[in-house]
Scaffold this motif. Structure first.
Motif, PDB file in Angstrom:
ATOM      1  N   ARG A  17     -81.405 -46.505 -47.080  1.00 46.84           N
ATOM      2  CA  ARG A  17     -81.446 -47.970 -46.917  1.00 46.84           C
ATOM      3  C   ARG A  17     -80.057 -48.600 -47.014  1.00 46.84           C
ATOM      4  N   ASN A  18     -79.150 -47.933 -47.763  1.00 50.21           N
ATOM      5  CA  ASN A  18     -77.776 -48.431 -47.902  1.00 50.21           C
ATOM      6  C   ASN A  18     -76.772 -47.505 -47.221  1.00 50.21           C
ATOM      7  N   LEU A  19     -77.274 -46.667 -46.330  1.00 47.51           N
ATOM      8  CA  LEU A  19     -76.448 -45.752 -45.549  1.00 47.51           C
ATOM      9  C   LEU A  19     -75.542 -44.895 -46.425  1.00 47.51           C
ATOM     10  N   GLY A  20     -76.142 -44.340 -47.484  1.00 51.98           N
ATOM     11  CA  GLY A  20     -75.431 -43.398 -48.333  1.00 51.98           C
ATOM     12  C   GLY A  20     -74.565 -44.009 -49.407  1.00 51.98           C
ATOM     13  N   LYS A  21     -74.731 -45.294 -49.651  1.00 51.97           N
ATOM     14  CA  LYS A  21     -73.919 -45.976 -50.660  1.00 51.97           C
ATOM     15  C   LYS A  21     -74.818 -46.583 -51.731  1.00 51.97           C
ATOM     16  N   GLY A  22     -74.318 -46.675 -52.958  1.00 56.99           N
ATOM     17  CA  GLY A  22     -75.045 -47.345 -54.030  1.00 56.99           C
ATOM     18  C   GLY A  22     -76.413 -46.752 -54.313  1.00 56.99           C
ATOM     19  N   ILE A  23     -76.505 -45.436 -54.407  1.00 58.12           N
ATOM     20  CA  ILE A  23     -77.779 -44.743 -54.628  1.00 58.12           C
ATOM     21  C   ILE A  23     -78.024 -44.658 -56.133  1.00 58.12           C
ATOM     22  N   ILE A  37     -80.505 -36.957 -52.047  1.00 56.43           N
ATOM     23  CA  ILE A  37     -79.582 -38.087 -52.232  1.00 56.43           C
ATOM     24  C   ILE A  37     -79.508 -38.903 -50.945  1.00 56.43           C
ATOM     25  N   ALA A  38     -79.428 -38.232 -49.802  1.00 55.12           N
ATOM     26  CA  ALA A  38     -79.391 -38.944 -48.518  1.00 55.12           C
ATOM     27  C   ALA A  38     -80.682 -39.721 -48.289  1.00 55.12           C
ATOM     28  N   GLU A  39     -81.815 -39.093 -48.588  1.00 56.57           N
ATOM     29  CA  GLU A  39     -83.111 -39.762 -48.388  1.00 56.57           C
ATOM     30  C   GLU A  39     -83.218 -41.002 -49.289  1.00 56.57           C
ATOM     31  N   ASN A  40     -82.769 -40.881 -50.535  1.00 58.20           N
ATOM     32  CA  ASN A  40     -82.814 -42.018 -51.450  1.00 58.20           C
ATOM     33  C   ASN A  40     -81.795 -43.093 -51.094  1.00 58.20           C
ATOM     34  N   GLY A  41     -80.760 -42.725 -50.358  1.00 56.50           N
ATOM     35  CA  GLY A  41     -79.710 -43.684 -50.029  1.00 56.50           C
ATOM     36  C   GLY A  41     -79.711 -44.203 -48.613  1.00 56.50           C
ATOM     37  N   ASP A  79     -71.485 -44.227 -63.643  1.00 59.80           N
ATOM     38  CA  ASP A  79     -72.367 -43.117 -63.274  1.00 59.80           C
ATOM     39  C   ASP A  79     -73.808 -43.542 -62.994  1.00 59.80           C
ATOM     40  N   SER A  80     -74.047 -44.823 -62.801  1.00 60.34           N
ATOM     41  CA  SER A  80     -75.395 -45.303 -62.480  1.00 60.34           C
ATOM     42  C   SER A  80     -75.712 -45.184 -60.994  1.00 60.34           C
ATOM     43  N   LEU A  81     -74.671 -45.150 -60.174  1.00 60.21           N
ATOM     44  CA  LEU A  81     -74.856 -45.100 -58.724  1.00 60.21           C
ATOM     45  C   LEU A  81     -74.059 -43.948 -58.122  1.00 60.21           C
ATOM     46  N   LEU A  82     -74.562 -43.420 -57.036  1.00 61.06           N
ATOM     47  CA  LEU A  82     -73.862 -42.393 -56.266  1.00 61.06           C
ATOM     48  C   LEU A  82     -73.549 -42.952 -54.890  1.00 61.06           C
ATOM     49  N   THR A  83     -72.458 -42.485 -54.320  1.00 61.57           N
ATOM     50  CA  THR A  83     -72.080 -42.837 -52.959  1.00 61.57           C
ATOM     51  C   THR A  83     -71.508 -41.589 -52.303  1.00 61.57           C
ATOM     52  N   PHE A  84     -71.883 -41.335 -51.064  1.00 63.17           N
ATOM     53  CA  PHE A  84     -71.257 -40.246 -50.340  1.00 63.17           C
ATOM     54  C   PHE A  84     -69.791 -40.608 -50.141  1.00 63.17           C
ATOM     55  N   SER A  85     -68.905 -39.652 -50.356  1.00 64.67           N
ATOM     56  CA  SER A  85     -67.475 -39.939 -50.296  1.00 64.67           C
ATOM     57  C   SER A  85     -66.986 -40.222 -48.879  1.00 64.67           C
ATOM     58  N   HIS A  86     -67.744 -39.838 -47.901  1.00 66.74           N
ATOM     59  CA  HIS A  86     -67.407 -40.136 -46.503  1.00 66.74           C
ATOM     60  C   HIS A  86     -68.711 -40.345 -45.754  1.00 66.74           C
ATOM     61  N   ASP A  87     -68.729 -41.308 -44.854  1.00 65.54           N
ATOM     62  CA  ASP A  87     -69.971 -41.591 -44.133  1.00 65.54           C
ATOM     63  C   ASP A  87     -70.472 -40.386 -43.348  1.00 65.54           C
ATOM     64  N   ILE A  88     -69.580 -39.500 -42.944  1.00 63.38           N
ATOM     65  CA  ILE A  88     -70.013 -38.326 -42.195  1.00 63.38           C
ATOM     66  C   ILE A  88     -70.807 -37.380 -43.091  1.00 63.38           C
ATOM     67  N   PHE A  89     -70.452 -37.268 -44.377  1.00 63.88           N
ATOM     68  CA  PHE A  89     -71.259 -36.443 -45.273  1.00 63.88           C
ATOM     69  C   PHE A  89     -72.677 -36.996 -45.370  1.00 63.88           C
ATOM     70  N   PHE A  90     -72.798 -38.310 -45.450  1.00 68.72           N
ATOM     71  CA  PHE A  90     -74.146 -38.909 -45.462  1.00 68.72           C
ATOM     72  C   PHE A  90     -74.865 -38.595 -44.157  1.00 68.72           C
ATOM     73  N   GLU A  91     -74.191 -38.802 -43.025  1.00 70.41           N
ATOM     74  CA  GLU A  91     -74.819 -38.557 -41.728  1.00 70.41           C
ATOM     75  C   GLU A  91     -75.269 -37.098 -41.599  1.00 70.41           C
ATOM     76  N   TRP A  92     -74.423 -36.175 -42.041  1.00 73.70           N
ATOM     77  CA  TRP A  92     -74.765 -34.763 -41.930  1.00 73.70           C
ATOM     78  C   TRP A  92     -75.942 -34.409 -42.829  1.00 73.70           C
ATOM     79  N   ALA A  93     -75.972 -34.939 -44.051  1.00 67.55           N
ATOM     80  CA  ALA A  93     -77.096 -34.665 -44.958  1.00 67.55           C
ATOM     81  C   ALA A  93     -78.378 -35.299 -44.421  1.00 67.55           C
ATOM     82  N   PHE A  94     -78.278 -36.519 -43.884  1.00 69.75           N
ATOM     83  CA  PHE A  94     -79.457 -37.174 -43.316  1.00 69.75           C
ATOM     84  C   PHE A  94     -79.937 -36.425 -42.077  1.00 69.75           C
ATOM     85  N   PHE A  95     -79.015 -35.928 -41.285  1.00 70.23           N
ATOM     86  CA  PHE A  95     -79.339 -35.091 -40.129  1.00 70.23           C
ATOM     87  C   PHE A  95     -80.171 -33.886 -40.570  1.00 70.23           C
TER      88      PHE A  95
END
Length: 172
Positions: free
Chosen positions: A86-92, A80-84, A120-136
């Motif tokens: 480009r939008n920093l974890g939003k609108g995946i 999910i992080a890899e697919n998102g 349910d067409s798009l996913l967004t990490f509920s907090h930017d830190i969750f995106f950062e941690w998953a991308f990490f």
């Protein structure tokens, strides 16, 4: 503000106990990290840094306990992080995700790690830190090729914090 003055309901007792440990007190000053500490069973392990806190969170893929689903949830978070990125974890777009990833969405929503949008067409990490941690974690998985993921993402400046985490991580 010290870790004992957290304004997140439900975190005060556990965080207060954990902030008696000097190395944890510094991490727990930010409400988000205090909540993550509250959800993480530290046991004998005492996080010293944010990278340590990520490792604790990652070992449970955002849960309080280890389960058989942990590896699947970890894979889902990375994908999910890899697919998102480009939008920093939003609108995946969920269309771009494999069925095995889709199977994990309900549990990730229940744990408030991601949320669905637009019917349910798009996913967004509920907090930017969750995106950062998953991308990490994605960057760690890529090993020596981790910089290619930044290039593919267009090198957004907001990923600088993740690069900083990579520089502080001794497993990378």
């Amino acid at each position: 503000m010290d870790g004992r003055n957290i304004s997140n309901p439900g975190t005060e007792p556990v965080v207060a106990d954990k902030t008696d440990l000097p190395s944890v007190r510094d991490i727990a000053r930010r409400p988000f990290f205090a909540a993550a500490l509250n959800r993480s069973a530290i046991g004998e392990y005492e996080p010293q840094t944010e990278v340590d806190l990520i490792a604790t969170w990652w070992a449970r893929a955002g849960l309080d306990v280890d389960t058989e689903a942990t590896p699947k949830r970890q894979r889902a978070l990375i994908d999910i992080a890899e697919n998102g990125v480009r939008n920093l974890g939003k609108g995946i777009s969920t269309r771009a995700l494999k069925d095995s990833i889709i199977d994990q969405i309900a549990a990730l929503k229940t744990d408030k790690i991601i949320r669905e949008e637009r019917g349910d067409s798009l996913l967004t990490f509920s907090h930017d830190i969750f995106f950062e941690w998953a991308f990490f974690r994605l960057l760690i998985d890529l090993g020596d090729d981790w910089t290619n993921a930044l290039t593919a993402a267009g090198e957004p400046p907001l990923l600088g914090r993740v690069v900083g985490l990579m520089c502080r991580d001794d497993t990378a």
